[in-house]
Write an enzyme that holds these catalytic residues in place. Structure first.
Site, PDB file in Angstrom:
ATOM      1  N   CYS A  13      -2.970  -0.641  15.420  1.00  0.00           N
ATOM      2  CA  CYS A  13      -2.467  -0.469  14.066  1.00  0.00           C
ATOM      3  C   CYS A  13      -3.413  -1.096  13.047  1.00  0.00           C
ATOM      4  O   CYS A  13      -3.730  -2.276  13.138  1.00  0.00           O
ATOM      5  CB  CYS A  13      -1.086  -1.112  13.975  1.00  0.00           C
ATOM      6  SG  CYS A  13      -0.410  -1.031  12.331  1.00  0.00           S
TER       7      CYS A  13
ATOM      8  N   CYS B  80       3.751   2.515  14.647  1.00  0.00           N
ATOM      9  CA  CYS B  80       3.537   1.169  15.158  1.00  0.00           C
ATOM     10  C   CYS B  80       4.903   0.527  15.382  1.00  0.00           C
ATOM     11  O   CYS B  80       5.643   0.308  14.422  1.00  0.00           O
ATOM     12  CB  CYS B  80       2.721   0.336  14.170  1.00  0.00           C
ATOM     13  SG  CYS B  80       2.574  -1.382  14.678  1.00  0.00           S
TER      14      CYS B  80
ATOM     15  N   CYS C 128      -1.283  -4.155  11.272  1.00  0.00           N
ATOM     16  CA  CYS C 128      -0.942  -5.422  11.936  1.00  0.00           C
ATOM     17  C   CYS C 128      -1.744  -5.698  13.196  1.00  0.00           C
ATOM     18  O   CYS C 128      -1.678  -6.797  13.742  1.00  0.00           O
ATOM     19  CB  CYS C 128       0.550  -5.466  12.245  1.00  0.00           C
ATOM     20  SG  CYS C 128       1.025  -4.402  13.617  1.00  0.00           S
TER      21      CYS C 128
ATOM     22  N   CYS D 109       5.113  -3.157  13.232  1.00  0.00           N
ATOM     23  CA  CYS D 109       5.253  -3.343  11.777  1.00  0.00           C
ATOM     24  C   CYS D 109       5.834  -2.122  11.067  1.00  0.00           C
ATOM     25  O   CYS D 109       6.087  -2.168   9.870  1.00  0.00           O
ATOM     26  CB  CYS D 109       3.909  -3.722  11.152  1.00  0.00           C
ATOM     27  SG  CYS D 109       2.772  -2.336  10.998  1.00  0.00           S
TER      28      CYS D 109
ATOM     29  N   ASP E 248     -28.603   4.229  19.018  1.00  0.00           N
ATOM     30  CA  ASP E 248     -27.893   3.772  20.207  1.00  0.00           C
ATOM     31  C   ASP E 248     -27.236   4.970  20.896  1.00  0.00           C
ATOM     32  O   ASP E 248     -26.472   5.702  20.270  1.00  0.00           O
ATOM     33  CB  ASP E 248     -26.817   2.764  19.770  1.00  0.00           C
ATOM     34  CG  ASP E 248     -26.072   2.165  20.939  1.00  0.00           C
ATOM     35  OD1 ASP E 248     -26.462   2.410  22.097  1.00  0.00           O
ATOM     36  OD2 ASP E 248     -25.094   1.437  20.682  1.00  0.00           O
TER      37      ASP E 248
END
Lengths: 242, 446
Positions: free
Chosen positions: B208, B230, B211, B233, B355
């Protein structure tokens, strides 16, 4: 023979293709007729039992994810320390490497580490990003990879994994990279470290096999032509000479 | 006067570039801005109705160009950085090329694709009226650091643009968080039903953004896109303003937006998101969308978007830049049941991201299904992509440094179709190789 590999929190620490390392260990065991079992602990698991684990792998995550992991891992600090002190094999890359130390000091807070290695990390100004080549005392083949870290890690009296031939390394200045301690390999070379470094992978596999099977002597050779070509491509491209 | 000189220089460089066969999508702007750093400043004065900025990891070129096509189909004059040069120099080049020799230009709308990392700098030069954010996936990590950094960069940009209407992918938790910023009016689009098999691929936004706890999904589409919530929260997929339903992928893609039927001639599930994002942006601009499907008929996909070449057998070129893009391309290849040769080219130049660790986050092994005839690996990082396959238990049939050789060999096999999957800097050289073959095939036919 059988080796059990534990991948710690792949749901959180999976920033840079870490599963390449797990697949590499698994295949290099299986190609030699050694059974490999991979188990995972995710954040939904509550148990933590290292008694039948032969290799622990800890990958890299973002700072936010690392905080969540650290919180969970600190509950198992003692088990992990005992495992390492008893010669358990462990590979930690990037964020996982930082977590093994005493702390990681960020701009506005300090994340407590597992205190398995007597090292600490502080956030630096710029991120250290790029291809990197090392020479290690423990294997013949140069170690090649990619680093991308904001932290500067100070390893005190620990033995580094290798000397930096190209790139930044632990703290940009000392010329040292990573830590090798008992059967722990800890490094900033993130993601798929083992596929291009077959000798390093075998070094860890041998350590785990020796610990579990005292009569074990050495690993059978494999056809590593592709792996060695990939490794050599990097050392030649960055014109590394020792 | 400086501005006029800069425009002349930029125009001269564009012409010079054409003479030597370069696209010149950003270098004229780069040099012109050295003479006059304010070329992009004051863009708002030249645009009568509105500036729309599109950013996000994947789909921004397609979304931006589709929006431009839809507005042009309504008869508007639109300024657009069509070639995807999405940093400040690219936008300056676009303006220079649209200006007359007196340095004047005007348009009804500006549709500008902007690189996420450059949004705060670019928003110092002009204020957009509408901003579209398509999604945030793991992309070119070595350039941005981490996805959390990208998020904070975009938030800084948003803070610089007052009264911004913001069109967000409501299925992407990382996008939805921008709707909570001050001074924005958010609109959300999303696909409100389960369409694809529920695979376990890269889900970088699984935690999330509010949170930090792990999110749950009622269903998801790919990566972290889906009906998320979520449990900790209460952060969740918002109420969707532009809702896609009734999705049919084969043989022609069909779906509805807010009940309005669409039938589309492009491949790829992800294109549904691009289309509904455009629908949302049109609505936010106050443009009617009753004729939306018709507005899109003039759109020509950019090169490398499942672009088909006729080389005696079809050869399909697909550009992907990151794990989410490659996984989507592989899923699209898998829907083709003909006997296939597959070529994969991986480069690691600056525009690709230096990368290549992400290769291990892509389910490349899934491309080796029962319909695959041969697999060829190529590109600067041919050894890395080959190792990726080796450790998935698949040995490439050929490894080569030459795209020409790779294509030539596939043309000689018994396959019915060839797919060429490339990352960014491999795109233009590959297109050139395929165009050469196509010309040759055309001559042979005559």
């Amino acid at each position: 023979m059988k080796i059990k590999i534990l991948h710690l929190y792949p749901d959180l620490l999976n920033l840079y293709g870490d599963k390449g390392n797990i697949e590499c260990m698994r295949m290099r065991l299986e190609w030699r007729g050694i059974d490999a079992e991979v188990v995972k602990y995710t954040c939904e698991d509550t148990g933590f039992d290292l008694s039948d684990i032969d290799i622990v792998f800890v990958g890299g995550g973002s700072d936010r994810e690392q905080k969540i992991v650290c919180h969970r891992l600190l509950e198992h600090k003692k088990e992990l320390r005992d495992y390492v002190e008893a010669g358990g094999a462990l590979a930690a890359v990037c964020g996982g490497y930082q977590l093994l130390g005493k702390y990681y000091k960020l701009e506005d807070e300090t994340i407590e580490g597992l205190d398995i290695l007597d090292i600490y990390t502080e956030q630096g100004k710029k991120r250290l990003i790029g291809n990197i080549v090392l020479k290690s005392e423990f294997i013949d083949q140069p170690i090649v990879g990619f680093e991308n870290h904001g932290g500067r890690t100070y390893i005190g009296k620990h033995m580094p994994l290798g000397k930096v031939l190209y790139g930044y390394g632990n703290d940009e200045k000392s010329g040292a990279e990573g830590v090798i301690y008992k059967n722990v390999i800890a490094t900033y070379l993130h993601g798929p470290l083992f596929p291009k470094n077959p000798e390093l992978c075998d070094y860890l596999l041998s350590a785990a096999l020796k610990r579990k099977y005292p009569s074990f002597t050495k690993l059978a050779p494999l056809d590593d032509e592709l792996e060695n070509t990939a490794n050599k491509y990097i050392t030649e491209r960055f014109k590394v000479s020792e | 006067m400086r501005k006029l000189l800069a425009v002349w220089l930029g125009k001269a460089l564009t012409i010079a570039g054409k003479l030597i066969g370069k696209k010149s999508s950003s270098s004229p702007g780069e040099y012109a801005m050295k003479i006059c750093p304010d070329i992009v400043k004051g863009l708002n004065k030249h645009i009568k109705k509105g500036i729309i900025v599109t950013c996000g990891t994947n789909g921004k070129t397609t979304t931006n160009n589709l929006l431009c096509s839809a507005l042009e189909a309504k008869g508007y004059k639109v300024l657009c950085n069509r070639l995807g040069a999405n940093m400040l120099n690219g936008i300056a080049t676009t303006i220079i090329q649209a200006s007359d020799i007196f340095g004047r230009f005007s348009a009804d709308y500006a549709c500008l694709e902007v690189d996420e990392a450059y949004t705060p700098i670019i928003f110092d030069h002009f204020k957009p009226d509408v901003m579209v954010i398509t999604n945030l996936f793991r992309d070119q990590l070595d350039r941005y650091g981490e996805i959390d950094i990208t998020t904070s960069i975009i938030k800084r940009a948003i803070a610089k643009a007052p009264n911004l209407k913001i069109i967000l992918n409501g299925d992407d938790p990382l996008c939805v968080q921008f709707g909570k910023e001050k001074n924005v009016t958010p609109y959300y689009y999303g696909i409100s039903e389960k369409v694809l098999p529920q695979l376990d691929d890269t889900k970088e936004g699984r935690f999330c953004p509010v949170c930090g706890e792990e999110q749950k999904y009622r269903f998801y589409h790919y990566s972290q896109l889906g009906d998320f919530y979520c449990p900790h929260c209460g952060f969740k997929r918002p109420k969707i303003d532009f809702e896609v339903k009734n999705v049919v992928l084969q043989p022609k893609m069909k779906f509805t937006i807010n009940g309005q039927p669409m039938e589309i001639n492009y491949k790829g599930f992800y294109n549904i998101y691009n289309l509904v994002a455009v629908y949302g942006a049109m609505t936010a601009l106050g443009e009617s969308t009753g004729d939306f499907a018709a507005l899109l008929t003039g759109y020509k996909p950019q090169i490398g978007r499942m672009q088909e070449f006729d080389l005696g057998k079809p050869v399909i070129l697909s550009l992907s830049k990151n794990p989410a893009g490659f996984n989507q391309a592989i899923a699209t290849v898998n829907t083709d049941k003909r006997l296939k040769d597959v070529i994969i080219a991986i480069n690691d130049k600056a525009n690709d991201g230096r990368d290549v660790s992400w290769l291990w986050d892509v389910d490349f092994d899934k491309i080796a299904d029962e319909n695959m005839n041969t697999l060829t690996t190529t590109g600067i990082r041919v050894w890395d992509i080959s190792l990726r396959f080796k450790y998935a238990g698949i040995n490439p049939d050929h490894m080569t440094s030459s795209m020409h050789e790779a294509v030539e060999r596939c043309l000689g096999t018994g396959s019915e179709v060839v797919y060429v999957l490339v990352n960014y800097t491999a795109l233009y050289p590959t297109e050139a190789v395929l165009n050469d073959f196509q010309k040759k095939t055309g001559r042979d036919k005559q």
